[in-house]
Design a protein around this motif. Structure first.
Motif, mmCIF file in Angstrom:
data_model
loop_
_atom_site.group_PDB
_atom_site.id
_atom_site.type_symbol
_atom_site.label_atom_id
_atom_site.label_comp_id
_atom_site.label_asym_id
_atom_site.label_seq_id
_atom_site.Cartn_x
_atom_site.Cartn_y
_atom_site.Cartn_z
ATOM 1 N N ARG A 19 0.835 -1.211 0.000
ATOM 2 C CA ARG A 19 0.000 0.000 0.000
ATOM 3 C C ARG A 19 0.863 1.251 0.000
ATOM 4 O O ARG A 19 0.488 2.266 -0.592
ATOM 5 C CB ARG A 19 -0.962 -0.019 1.192
ATOM 6 C CG ARG A 19 -2.109 -0.998 0.964
ATOM 7 C CD ARG A 19 -3.215 -0.823 1.981
ATOM 8 N NE ARG A 19 -4.335 -1.727 1.720
ATOM 9 C CZ ARG A 19 -4.965 -2.419 2.660
ATOM 10 N NH1 ARG A 19 -4.591 -2.327 3.927
ATOM 11 N NH2 ARG A 19 -5.982 -3.194 2.332
ATOM 12 N N ARG A 172 0.717 0.788 -11.442
ATOM 13 C CA ARG A 172 -0.200 0.879 -10.307
ATOM 14 C C ARG A 172 -1.267 -0.226 -10.388
ATOM 15 O O ARG A 172 -1.527 -0.930 -9.423
ATOM 16 C CB ARG A 172 -0.866 2.258 -10.366
ATOM 17 C CG ARG A 172 -1.558 2.715 -9.121
ATOM 18 C CD ARG A 172 -2.862 2.050 -8.865
ATOM 19 N NE ARG A 172 -3.363 2.476 -7.565
ATOM 20 C CZ ARG A 172 -4.306 1.866 -6.901
ATOM 21 N NH1 ARG A 172 -4.872 0.777 -7.372
ATOM 22 N NH2 ARG A 172 -4.705 2.302 -5.742
ATOM 23 N N VAL A 179 -1.094 -7.329 -4.397
ATOM 24 C CA VAL A 179 -2.091 -7.131 -3.338
ATOM 25 C C VAL A 179 -2.865 -8.429 -3.118
ATOM 26 O O VAL A 179 -3.039 -8.882 -1.989
ATOM 27 C CB VAL A 179 -3.088 -5.992 -3.702
ATOM 28 C CG1 VAL A 179 -4.062 -5.765 -2.559
ATOM 29 C CG2 VAL A 179 -2.373 -4.705 -4.044
ATOM 30 N N LYS A 183 -3.117 -10.892 0.149
ATOM 31 C CA LYS A 183 -4.377 -11.196 0.830
ATOM 32 C C LYS A 183 -4.607 -12.715 0.865
ATOM 33 O O LYS A 183 -5.080 -13.246 1.859
ATOM 34 C CB LYS A 183 -5.540 -10.499 0.116
ATOM 35 C CG LYS A 183 -5.521 -8.990 0.347
ATOM 36 C CD LYS A 183 -6.627 -8.293 -0.430
ATOM 37 C CE LYS A 183 -6.578 -6.794 -0.164
ATOM 38 N NZ LYS A 183 -7.452 -6.032 -1.056
ATOM 39 N N ILE A 209 -11.645 -9.392 -1.677
ATOM 40 C CA ILE A 209 -10.505 -8.444 -1.811
ATOM 41 C C ILE A 209 -10.937 -6.977 -1.654
ATOM 42 O O ILE A 209 -10.110 -6.092 -1.507
ATOM 43 C CB ILE A 209 -9.728 -8.625 -3.151
ATOM 44 C CG1 ILE A 209 -10.631 -8.496 -4.383
ATOM 45 C CG2 ILE A 209 -9.002 -9.961 -3.178
ATOM 46 C CD1 ILE A 209 -10.570 -7.198 -5.075
ATOM 47 N N THR A 210 -12.240 -6.722 -1.679
ATOM 48 C CA THR A 210 -12.702 -5.322 -1.623
ATOM 49 C C THR A 210 -12.681 -4.783 -0.195
ATOM 50 O O THR A 210 -13.181 -5.429 0.725
ATOM 51 C CB THR A 210 -14.120 -5.218 -2.227
ATOM 52 O OG1 THR A 210 -14.030 -5.605 -3.603
ATOM 53 C CG2 THR A 210 -14.663 -3.805 -2.137
ATOM 54 N N LYS A 211 -12.097 -3.598 -0.050
ATOM 55 C CA LYS A 211 -12.005 -2.949 1.264
ATOM 56 C C LYS A 211 -12.566 -1.529 1.123
ATOM 57 O O LYS A 211 -11.821 -0.582 0.801
ATOM 58 C CB LYS A 211 -10.536 -2.858 1.740
ATOM 59 C CG LYS A 211 -9.782 -4.175 1.686
ATOM 60 C CD LYS A 211 -10.181 -5.105 2.826
ATOM 61 C CE LYS A 211 -9.624 -6.498 2.600
ATOM 62 N NZ LYS A 211 -10.356 -7.552 3.246
ATOM 63 N N VAL A 214 -10.761 1.453 2.761
ATOM 64 C CA VAL A 214 -9.477 1.808 2.141
ATOM 65 C C VAL A 214 -9.734 2.646 0.879
ATOM 66 O O VAL A 214 -9.066 3.657 0.627
ATOM 67 C CB VAL A 214 -8.663 0.538 1.788
ATOM 68 C CG1 VAL A 214 -7.382 0.873 1.042
ATOM 69 C CG2 VAL A 214 -8.356 -0.269 3.045
ATOM 70 N N GLU A 215 -10.738 2.250 0.113
ATOM 71 C CA GLU A 215 -11.064 3.001 -1.114
ATOM 72 C C GLU A 215 -11.549 4.413 -0.765
ATOM 73 O O GLU A 215 -11.150 5.390 -1.418
ATOM 74 C CB GLU A 215 -12.162 2.278 -1.902
ATOM 75 C CG GLU A 215 -11.692 0.968 -2.495
ATOM 76 C CD GLU A 215 -12.763 0.288 -3.356
ATOM 77 O OE1 GLU A 215 -13.626 0.984 -3.916
ATOM 78 O OE2 GLU A 215 -12.713 -0.959 -3.453
ATOM 79 N N LEU A 218 -8.677 6.532 0.276
ATOM 80 C CA LEU A 218 -7.834 6.821 -0.898
ATOM 81 C C LEU A 218 -8.403 8.009 -1.688
ATOM 82 O O LEU A 218 -7.676 8.924 -2.072
ATOM 83 C CB LEU A 218 -7.765 5.574 -1.785
ATOM 84 C CG LEU A 218 -6.899 5.626 -3.048
ATOM 85 C CD1 LEU A 218 -6.603 4.213 -3.516
ATOM 86 C CD2 LEU A 218 -7.472 6.403 -4.191
ATOM 87 N N THR A 276 -7.739 -2.340 -10.957
ATOM 88 C CA THR A 276 -6.846 -2.996 -9.988
ATOM 89 C C THR A 276 -7.556 -4.211 -9.400
ATOM 90 O O THR A 276 -6.973 -5.300 -9.243
ATOM 91 C CB THR A 276 -6.444 -2.013 -8.860
ATOM 92 O OG1 THR A 276 -5.860 -0.859 -9.453
ATOM 93 C CG2 THR A 276 -5.459 -2.650 -7.881
ATOM 94 N N LYS A 277 -8.842 -4.038 -9.113
ATOM 95 C CA LYS A 277 -9.608 -5.162 -8.547
ATOM 96 C C LYS A 277 -9.764 -6.288 -9.568
ATOM 97 O O LYS A 277 -9.684 -7.463 -9.232
ATOM 98 C CB LYS A 277 -10.972 -4.658 -8.049
ATOM 99 C CG LYS A 277 -10.769 -3.779 -6.847
ATOM 100 C CD LYS A 277 -11.928 -3.338 -6.025
ATOM 101 C CE LYS A 277 -13.284 -3.207 -6.347
ATOM 102 N NZ LYS A 277 -14.087 -2.487 -5.350
ATOM 103 N N GLU A 280 -6.625 -8.143 -9.509
ATOM 104 C CA GLU A 280 -6.558 -8.963 -8.289
ATOM 105 C C GLU A 280 -7.387 -10.243 -8.456
ATOM 106 O O GLU A 280 -6.929 -11.353 -8.182
ATOM 107 C CB GLU A 280 -7.098 -8.180 -7.082
ATOM 108 C CG GLU A 280 -6.176 -7.072 -6.617
ATOM 109 C CD GLU A 280 -6.634 -6.448 -5.301
ATOM 110 O OE1 GLU A 280 -7.063 -7.181 -4.396
ATOM 111 O OE2 GLU A 280 -6.544 -5.205 -5.176
HETATM 112 O O1 LIG Z 1 -5.442 -1.805 -0.683
HETATM 113 C C1 LIG Z 1 -6.080 -2.799 -1.036
HETATM 114 O O2 LIG Z 1 -6.483 -3.652 -0.224
HETATM 115 C C2 LIG Z 1 -6.388 -3.017 -2.446
HETATM 116 O O3 LIG Z 1 -6.891 -4.060 -2.795
HETATM 117 C C3 LIG Z 1 -6.170 -1.929 -3.443
HETATM 118 C C4 LIG Z 1 -7.461 -1.165 -3.735
HETATM 119 C C5 LIG Z 1 -7.058 -0.005 -4.679
HETATM 120 O O4 LIG Z 1 -7.157 -0.154 -5.892
HETATM 121 O O5 LIG Z 1 -6.590 1.010 -4.145
HETATM 122 C C6 LIG Z 1 -8.417 -2.063 -4.429
HETATM 123 C C7 LIG Z 1 -9.407 -2.703 -3.747
HETATM 124 C C8 LIG Z 1 -9.733 -2.440 -2.344
HETATM 125 O O6 LIG Z 1 -11.107 -2.302 -2.175
HETATM 126 C C9 LIG Z 1 -9.016 -1.267 -1.809
HETATM 127 C C10 LIG Z 1 -8.024 -0.637 -2.488
#
Ligand SMILES: O=C(O)C(=O)C[C@]1(C(=O)O)C=C[C@@H](O)C=C1
Length: 289
Positions: A19, A172, A179, A183, A209-211, A214-215, A218, A276-277, A280
């Motif tokens: 991160r 990126r 990532v 996980k 994987i979705t947080k 964090v999004e 960001l 990015t997702k 992943e």
């Molecule tokens: O930081 C993470 O855990 C990621 O998976 C990266 C990321 C991102 O693209 O910034 C993508 C999915 C998450 O929901 C959160 C952030």
């Protein structure tokens, strides 16, 4: 991320480390967008066959395609695309071989993942960048009086900046592979049933994987960065003020920052994070079987 410092796989794959690289790349991307946004849209550089001069050279693609090919050919010779976090836009088989021996990298990723098409997002990155982003970030460029075509003739400068933005976006977005590996290693039992399902349960993997927090953080951070980095200082080092807020030195100042903050936030919200997702999930679905 530096893969050759002797750090252990666990260190390289710690989510905090990954991160922090993603956060640093936000700065790279914002500054690259600021650089590109000084030049007009110059739509011609994105059209296949628009430059007769390239046909003479035997190159069939666009001006930008040619810049990517030439830049990546050079970088390939210096073994850039042997690094696990680098992906060229030009098909790898069209690029020259490295002129120096491969470095040895830790085996961070499952062996299939780097080569698998589902983890290569570059054609989608090129598509959204050319069709949505350039148009949005070059809106403010003043073209000579009477001109309506948003073309200032700076084809070399524009394509040079495009290559920089694209390489940063690609790096990126493909970091998604690290990532998701991180996980997965943190809780393999949660992922394995969805990976082994036939077909793999990509919706469940995306959920894992979705947080959202964090999004959300960001997008706030990114908006603040775009606002701050986009500001201009006058030659005395004072912040340029909008009209009506004249500086002490009497300068009337600028009304706008160099970049539209909302466009930068939308770029991440609508393209960078979703892709990015996808990387992943694609990596998990295809590569851990
Ligand atoms: O930081 C993470 O855990 C990621 O998976 C990266 C990321 C991102 O693209 O910034 C993508 C999915 C998450 O929901 C959160 C952030």
């Amino acid at each position: 991320m530096n893969f050759t410092t002797g750090s252990s796989e666990d260190e390289l794959l710690s989510l905090d480390n990954i991160r922090s690289t993603l956060i640093r790349l936000e700065d790279t991307i914002i500054f690259a967008l600021i650089e590109r946004s000084q030049f007009a849209w110059n739509q011609k550089i994105y059209e296949k066959g628009a430059f007769e001069e390239l046909k003479v050279l035997g190159f069939e693609g666009s001006w930008l395609g040619w810049f990517l090919f030439e830049t990546e050919s050079f970088h390939a010779k210096a073994r850039r695309y042997t690094s696990p976090d680098e992906h060229p836009f030009t098909p790898i088989q069209k690029l020259p071989q490295p002129i120096i021996a491969m470095q040895s990298f830790p085996s961070l990723l499952h062996p299939q993942s780097a080569a698998h098409p589902s983890t290569n997002a570059n054609s989608r990155i090129l598509d959204f960048y050319v069709n949505k982003i350039v148009l949005a970030i070059t809106k403010r460029v003043k073209i000579s009086k009477g001109s309506t075509d948003r073309d200032d003739g700076n084809y070399g400068s524009s394509a040079t900046r495009d290559v920089e933005v694209l390489q940063a976006l690609s790096r990126r977005i493909h970091f998604g592979m690290f990532v998701s590996e991180s996980k997965f290693r943190g809780a393999p039992h949660k992922f394995i049933p969805h990976i082994l399902a036939q077909p793999p349960n990509t919706e469940a993997l995306a959920g894992l994987i979705t947080k959202p927090a964090v999004e959300a953080a960001l997008l706030v951070r990114l908006g603040n960065k775009a606002e701050i980095y986009g500001q201009e200082l006058d030659p005395q080092g004072k912040l340029r003020k909008s009209p009506g807020e004249a500086t002490e030195s009497g300068s009337s100042g600028h009304a706008e920052t160099r970049l539209d903050t909302a466009e930068v936030v939308a770029l991440y919200r609508d393209w960078v994070i979703p892709l990015t997702k996808d990387v992943e999930v694609g990596k998990l679905a295809q590569c851990h079987i």
